[in-house]
Design a protein around this motif. Sequence first.
Motif, PDB file in Angstrom:
ATOM      1  N   GLY A  60       6.784  27.415 -30.875  1.00 32.63           N
ATOM      2  CA  GLY A  60       7.490  26.891 -29.717  1.00 32.63           C
ATOM      3  C   GLY A  60       6.589  26.887 -28.495  1.00 32.63           C
ATOM      4  N   GLU A  61       7.113  26.323 -27.417  1.00 27.21           N
ATOM      5  CA  GLU A  61       6.307  26.158 -26.205  1.00 27.21           C
ATOM      6  C   GLU A  61       5.779  27.476 -25.665  1.00 27.21           C
ATOM      7  N   THR A  62       6.621  28.517 -25.681  1.00 24.50           N
ATOM      8  CA  THR A  62       6.208  29.789 -25.086  1.00 24.50           C
ATOM      9  C   THR A  62       6.005  30.877 -26.131  1.00 24.50           C
ATOM     10  N   ALA A  63       6.058  30.528 -27.390  1.00 25.42           N
ATOM     11  CA  ALA A  63       5.893  31.532 -28.454  1.00 25.42           C
ATOM     12  C   ALA A  63       4.449  31.997 -28.526  1.00 25.42           C
ATOM     13  N   SER A  64       4.268  33.194 -29.043  1.00 25.84           N
ATOM     14  CA  SER A  64       2.913  33.746 -29.196  1.00 25.84           C
ATOM     15  C   SER A  64       2.160  32.995 -30.292  1.00 25.84           C
TER      16      SER A  64
END
Length: 420
Positions: free
Chosen positions: A184-188
């Motif tokens: 996802g956009e902000t996933a690690s």
Amino acid sequence: MFMQNTVRTAGPRARGLIAVRAEAPPTIDALARGFEAFKETHTRQLEEIKKGVADVVTAEQLEKINAALTELQTAVDDQAKIQAAAKLGNGGVIGDIQADPEYTAAFKAHMRKGDKAPADIEAAMSRGTDADGGYLAPIEWDRTIGEKLKQISPMRAESRIITISVAGFKKYFGDRNVGSGWVGETASRPATTTPQIGVLDFTPGELYANPAITQQLLDDAAVDLEKWLGSEVDTEFARQEGIGFTSGDGVNKPYGVLTYVEGAANATRHPYGAIKVTNSGAAAGLTGDGILDLMYSLPSQYAANAKFHMNRLSMGAARKLKDGQGNYLWQPSYASGQPQTLAGAPIVEHPDFPLVAAGNIALLYGDMEATYLVVDRVGIRVLRDPFTNKPFVHFYTTKRVGGGVHDPQPMRALKVAANS
């Protein structure tokens, strides 16, 4: 010289004869007529077997026709090779490498009398002269021998060839083990797997021949020494190369292509794995379905240049195979220079391949040039030895050559075994 071959056609023991006469080379038409006779006799044999009245005479007749067909096809193939060689011109020397007349003259003088090279060309000969009297063969002679080896040895003719000027050759391989994933956009973004580098060594072994000629003949006869020595060396080197490239164990010789098949000695040597195996579909023979399974097991990107590789007796067995509609999978040459085919793919004859027998790898199918690498250590070396075996002068001739599979993926193997 073409020997007379006679093919008896099907029918009540003698419906007709197809003959290739000694005074004329075999033709494509004779080959086609022979194949028609083969098909007719084979069909009659199958009908007799179905009726439970198998005739031994019919079986013997079929085998004779089969053998004659093989000889006809071989003769037609040989004619095509001769025609191709004639087109090369310049004695078979190709490419833009020019002869060195001074070096060649000195080489001939050394072969005949052991004369030392004139001082004014010693510098030019430093690449081939050692204190022990060894000479690197002249370029045009070396190239001519190389072309003869390629014509005689099917593995050399079909493989990729490189020439090196150092002791060995290393090829590096990535294992293609690159990890990836969706995020996802902000996933690690955790670390993924990193590809590793593997290396294969191709170390040339040394191939040698040691022909002899008397000193008197060297002194008195107008002997074409280069032609004589070449004829002594090329066939023997090609024979030994064929064995090495096919089944060599890598000890002072190449790694044979068959040793990379699944279950063989070098199945784990290559970073990309072994040459994959397909069963023939019969415990002790070939089947049409097995041939088709083998062909379609090869990835499509390698199919365009794929060929069958087998020995002569295996070709005879493959000639009897049919598809589901009763069509023969084997087809003869229909034009000069065109190969015989099996299920539409060209066939290359390898005398050193195994027979069709239970458990054997009877044939390979794939792109041999993309699979097998021949590594030549530049130059054929000749050492003149007049001392060891008087009154003979020996010409100790060596060639350093190695080989091995550089990519197993463009090749598949057929094992004579029933499907599990």
